[in-house]
Design an enzyme around this catalytic site. Structure first.
Site, PDB file in Angstrom:
ATOM      1  N   LYS A  22       0.932  -1.408   0.210  1.00  0.00           N
ATOM      2  CA  LYS A  22      -0.144  -0.148   0.031  1.00  0.00           C
ATOM      3  C   LYS A  22       0.778   1.359   0.020  1.00  0.00           C
ATOM      4  CE  LYS A  22      -1.574   1.577   4.075  1.00  0.00           C
ATOM      5  NZ  LYS A  22      -1.296   2.872   4.311  1.00  0.00           N
ATOM      6  N   ASN A  23       1.980   1.319   0.843  1.00  0.00           N
ATOM      7  CA  ASN A  23       2.738   2.588   0.989  1.00  0.00           C
ATOM      8  C   ASN A  23       3.765   2.729  -0.201  1.00  0.00           C
ATOM      9  OD1 ASN A  23       1.250   2.920   3.177  1.00  0.00           O
ATOM     10  ND2 ASN A  23       2.928   2.358   4.797  1.00  0.00           N
ATOM     11  N   ARG A  92      -4.352  10.754   4.780  1.00  0.00           N
ATOM     12  CA  ARG A  92      -3.444  11.454   5.087  1.00  0.00           C
ATOM     13  C   ARG A  92      -2.305  11.545   4.134  1.00  0.00           C
ATOM     14  NH1 ARG A  92       0.986  11.818   6.593  1.00  0.00           N
ATOM     15  NH2 ARG A  92       1.967  13.548   7.410  1.00  0.00           N
ATOM     16  N   CYS A 116      -4.063  12.393  13.650  1.00  0.00           N
ATOM     17  CA  CYS A 116      -4.725  10.801  13.658  1.00  0.00           C
ATOM     18  C   CYS A 116      -4.542  10.149  14.836  1.00  0.00           C
ATOM     19  CB  CYS A 116      -4.513  10.185  12.241  1.00  0.00           C
ATOM     20  SG  CYS A 116      -2.870   9.613  12.346  1.00  0.00           S
ATOM     21  N   ARG A 121       0.497  14.474  12.937  1.00  0.00           N
ATOM     22  CA  ARG A 121       1.058  14.433  11.711  1.00  0.00           C
ATOM     23  C   ARG A 121       1.499  15.689  10.957  1.00  0.00           C
ATOM     24  NH1 ARG A 121      -0.817   9.244  10.155  1.00  0.00           N
ATOM     25  NH2 ARG A 121       1.342   9.070   8.856  1.00  0.00           N
ATOM     26  N   ASP A 308       4.924   0.510  12.042  1.00  0.00           N
ATOM     27  CA  ASP A 308       3.422  -0.070  11.540  1.00  0.00           C
ATOM     28  C   ASP A 308       3.344  -1.544  11.778  1.00  0.00           C
ATOM     29  OD1 ASP A 308       3.440   1.773   8.324  1.00  0.00           O
ATOM     30  OD2 ASP A 308       3.015   2.224  10.526  1.00  0.00           O
ATOM     31  N   ILE A 330       9.005   6.615  16.621  1.00  0.00           N
ATOM     32  CA  ILE A 330       8.238   7.207  15.550  1.00  0.00           C
ATOM     33  C   ILE A 330       7.224   8.016  15.677  1.00  0.00           C
ATOM     34  CG2 ILE A 330       7.748   7.021  13.315  1.00  0.00           C
ATOM     35  CD1 ILE A 330      10.694   6.192  13.283  1.00  0.00           C
ATOM     36  N   ARG A 400      -8.597  -0.112   4.897  1.00  0.00           N
ATOM     37  CA  ARG A 400      -7.721   0.929   4.413  1.00  0.00           C
ATOM     38  C   ARG A 400      -6.425   0.113   3.896  1.00  0.00           C
ATOM     39  NH1 ARG A 400      -6.871   6.147   7.458  1.00  0.00           N
ATOM     40  NH2 ARG A 400      -5.498   6.210   5.690  1.00  0.00           N
TER      41      ARG A 400
HETATM   42  C1  EPZ Z   1       4.450   6.844   6.261  1.00  0.00           C
HETATM   43  O1  EPZ Z   1       3.841   7.947   6.833  1.00  0.00           O
HETATM   44  C2  EPZ Z   1       3.531   5.692   6.141  1.00  0.00           C
HETATM   45  N1  EPZ Z   1       2.619   5.837   5.590  1.00  0.00           N
HETATM   46  C3  EPZ Z   1       2.985   5.238   7.795  1.00  0.00           C
HETATM   47  O2  EPZ Z   1       2.170   3.829   7.564  1.00  0.00           O
HETATM   48  C4  EPZ Z   1       4.442   4.967   8.412  1.00  0.00           C
HETATM   49  O3  EPZ Z   1       3.824   4.840   9.741  1.00  0.00           O
HETATM   50  C5  EPZ Z   1       5.229   6.158   8.545  1.00  0.00           C
HETATM   51  O4  EPZ Z   1       5.683   6.525   7.135  1.00  0.00           O
HETATM   52  C6  EPZ Z   1       6.401   5.777   9.146  1.00  0.00           C
HETATM   53  O5  EPZ Z   1       7.242   4.621   8.764  1.00  0.00           O
HETATM   54  C7  EPZ Z   1       2.674   5.936   4.078  1.00  0.00           C
HETATM   55  O6  EPZ Z   1       3.674   5.721   3.598  1.00  0.00           O
HETATM   56  C8  EPZ Z   1       1.540   6.329   3.101  1.00  0.00           C
HETATM   57  P1  EPZ Z   1       6.802  10.103   8.185  1.00  0.00           P
HETATM   58  P2  EPZ Z   1       4.446   9.379   6.745  1.00  0.00           P
HETATM   59  O7  EPZ Z   1       6.874  11.109   7.690  1.00  0.00           O
HETATM   60  O8  EPZ Z   1       5.282   9.636   5.701  1.00  0.00           O
HETATM   61  C9  EPZ Z   1       7.333  13.005  11.706  1.00  0.00           C
HETATM   62  C10 EPZ Z   1       0.193   2.816   7.629  1.00  0.00           C
HETATM   63  O9  EPZ Z   1      -0.120   2.364   8.785  1.00  0.00           O
HETATM   64  N2  EPZ Z   1       7.469  14.339  10.905  1.00  0.00           N
HETATM   65  O10 EPZ Z   1       7.852   8.977   7.840  1.00  0.00           O
HETATM   66  O11 EPZ Z   1       3.478  10.381   7.023  1.00  0.00           O
HETATM   67  C11 EPZ Z   1       6.133  12.284  12.182  1.00  0.00           C
HETATM   68  O12 EPZ Z   1       5.444  13.100  12.845  1.00  0.00           O
HETATM   69  C12 EPZ Z   1       0.709   4.156   7.893  1.00  0.00           C
HETATM   70  O13 EPZ Z   1       0.380   2.184   6.636  1.00  0.00           O
HETATM   71  C13 EPZ Z   1       7.547  15.549  11.300  1.00  0.00           C
HETATM   72  O14 EPZ Z   1       8.091  15.839  12.243  1.00  0.00           O
HETATM   73  O15 EPZ Z   1       5.323   9.125   7.977  1.00  0.00           O
HETATM   74  C14 EPZ Z   1       6.529  11.016  12.469  1.00  0.00           C
HETATM   75  O16 EPZ Z   1       6.944  11.092  13.852  1.00  0.00           O
HETATM   76  C15 EPZ Z   1       0.491   4.916   9.223  1.00  0.00           C
HETATM   77  N3  EPZ Z   1       7.544  16.378  10.025  1.00  0.00           N
HETATM   78  C16 EPZ Z   1       7.955  10.695  11.972  1.00  0.00           C
HETATM   79  O17 EPZ Z   1       8.298  12.241  11.301  1.00  0.00           O
HETATM   80  C17 EPZ Z   1       7.315  16.086   8.989  1.00  0.00           C
HETATM   81  O18 EPZ Z   1       6.976  17.042   7.973  1.00  0.00           O
HETATM   82  C18 EPZ Z   1       7.883   9.694  10.810  1.00  0.00           C
HETATM   83  O19 EPZ Z   1       6.843  10.174   9.966  1.00  0.00           O
HETATM   84  C19 EPZ Z   1       6.896  14.839   8.559  1.00  0.00           C
HETATM   85  C20 EPZ Z   1       6.738  13.763   9.295  1.00  0.00           C
END
Ligand code: EPZ
Length: 423
Positions: A22-23, A92, A116, A121, A308, A330, A400
């Site tokens: 999915k991702n 998102r 969420c 996020r 995840d 994370i 989802r």
């Molecule tokens: C991706 O989300 C995945 N979603 C998430 O999977 C996954 O949990 C996450 O990466 C971490 O591996 C998709 O790929 C669609 P991040 P993403 O930006 O990119 C912080 C699932 O269940 N952060 O890597 O949105 C954030 O708050 C979903 O399939 C900032 O601080 O996650 C988090 O603590 C849930 N500023 C960390 O970084 C930003 O601008 C990692 O988030 C962006 C993120």
């Protein structure tokens, strides 16, 4: 709304194939709009999030067909570059369109994604990274208003945030950089297999990217990109979820068509519990044991233990022979499933970003409520192992990210029925 009614105590045995990731599909579908013409994406799972992304792309003007796991997307007639709140609030990950829209049109209007249940996020890294490429970005009335006056320009971009790298911020900046003037270096890029898959798709589109799979990506901008054909990698999170379904029911489960190399940290931890694991080029087989050892888990960016799979691992460790400590690095608030697991008889205490999981001898069936995609999967796993009947409500969260979830589990020997939730 529907619920799952799970008759616990069934031992799962057998083999199932992993679906496409999915991702990986979501950012690759987003990236395909950076060029006119038709791209073909294969091994696509029929998931709600994929359907949502298709709806957004059709809203923008793309023409899409989805048959037998293959999506054909013709982005020639895309004529909008805005993503309204009603789309972004349901998924998102639609933020993955920000970079591609800017790359194609030099502008984008994007609703700020809400938070969420797994925690805030933010998108500060997306904004900072795109600004470094010359994008003017303002936040007005809950919308990101982005525009590029004198074209995207390559630059050095440091994308490390307070929680490390960002998967979709890396995707957005990498996409925009592919058509920027000059060279971009992204330091502290995400190394997740889904980002590697996206980068490989971009290279097929004509992008010039080196360092793929490393935390330092170098992108030399090109004048134009072309449509491409691509097969999505297997879903490592779905794979881990089904392996844990076998382990928690003390069965023997093999996941085929998967990529063991994408699950190193997870398999390491699972092996330390005493579960026996065999893997080959494209399969992983586990043989469950009657009582397993506790292990400590720290979720980290890839190649660390994936956040995840944290909830699903917590369900498994709730029946370990001792105390496990799970530290969520994370999404520090990603423990909403702990309370629901405790309703099933688990003994889990939260302490900030840590969960202390005291293994219990058995779980007892109860009514629990799903809350987010991976927490829902954890509750189903616990229900498979619990004595008696477990009812999991609000199972729409599961659809989802898991295709035919209960069918696959029932094929392995579970007894799950889907019923109307009249409560
Ligand atoms: C991706 O989300 C995945 N979603 C998430 O999977 C996954 O949990 C996450 O990466 C971490 O591996 C998709 O790929 C669609 P991040 P993403 O930006 O990119 C912080 C699932 O269940 N952060 O890597 O949105 C954030 O708050 C979903 O399939 C900032 O601080 O996650 C988090 O603590 C849930 N500023 C960390 O970084 C930003 O601008 C990692 O988030 C962006 C993120």
């Amino acid at each position: 709304m529907d619920k799952f009614v799970i008759e616990g105590g069934k031992i799962l045995n057998g083999s199932i194939p992993a679906s496409g990731a999915k991702n990986s599909v979501l950012p690759i579908l987003a990236a395909s709009i950076m060029t006119r013409g038709t791209s073909v994406i294969r091994n696509v799972p029929d998931l709600q999030d994929v359907r949502t992304m298709m709806r957004i792309l059709e809203y923008l003007g793309a023409k899409i067909t989805f048959k037998n796991g293959t999506i054909e997307i013709d982005s020639s007639d895309i004529n909008r570059c805005d993503a309204p709140y009603e789309f972004v609030k349901t998924m998102r990950a639609s933020i993955a369109l920000l970079g591609p829209l800017i790359a194609r049109f030099g502008k984008a209007q994007f609703s700020l994604p809400g938070g969420c249940v797994i925690g805030p996020r933010p998108i500060d890294l997306h904004i900072k990274g795109l600004q470094k490429l010359g994008v003017d970005i303002n936040i007005e009335d809950g919308y990101v208003i982005a525009s590029v006056k004198s074209g995207l320009k390559g630059n050095y971009v440091f994308l490390g945030g307070s929680f490390g790298s960002s998967v979709l911020a890396t995707a957005n900046v990498m996409c925009a950089a592919t058509v920027a003037k000059g060279t971009t270096v992204i330091e502290f890029a995400a190394c997740e297999p889904e980002i590697v898959d996206l980068a490989n798709f971009l290279v097929k589109m004509g992008a010039k990217i080196t360092g793929i799979g490393s935390p330092c990506l170098t992108i030399c901008g090109v004048k134009k990109l072309s449509p491409a054909e691509h097969k999505i990698i297997p879903d490592r999170i779905e794979t881990g979820t089904f392996l844990l379904a076998g382990a928690i029911t003390r069965g023997n489960v093999t996941v085929e068509k998967c990529q063991p190399l994408h699950l190193g940290a997870f398999l390491e931890r699972l092996g330390e519990t005493g579960v026996s694991i065999k893997s080959g080029r494209n399969f992983i087989a586990i043989s469950g044991i009657s009582r397993w050892k506790p292990v400590d888990v720290v979720t980290l960016a890839y190649p660390g233990f994936p956040t995840d799979l944290q909830a699903q691992m917590m369900a498994f460790l709730s029946l370990a022979d001792g105390v496990s400590v799970i530290t969520e690095k994370i999404f520090p608030e990603r423990f909403i499933h702990a309370g629901e697991l405790n309703r099933l008889g688990a003994s889990i205490q939260l302490d900030g970003s840590r969960a202390i999981v005291r293994g219990v001898k058995k779980l007892l069936g109860a009514r629990v409520m799903a809350s987010d995609l991976r927490a829902s999967a954890a509750l189903v796993l616990a229900g498979l192992a619990a004595e008696g009947i477990t009812e999991v409500s609000r199972i729409y969260h599961l659809f989802r990210g898991y295709h035919k979830f209960e069918e696959k589990l029932n094929y392995l020997g579970a007894k799950i029925t889907r019923q109307k939730d009249t409560t």
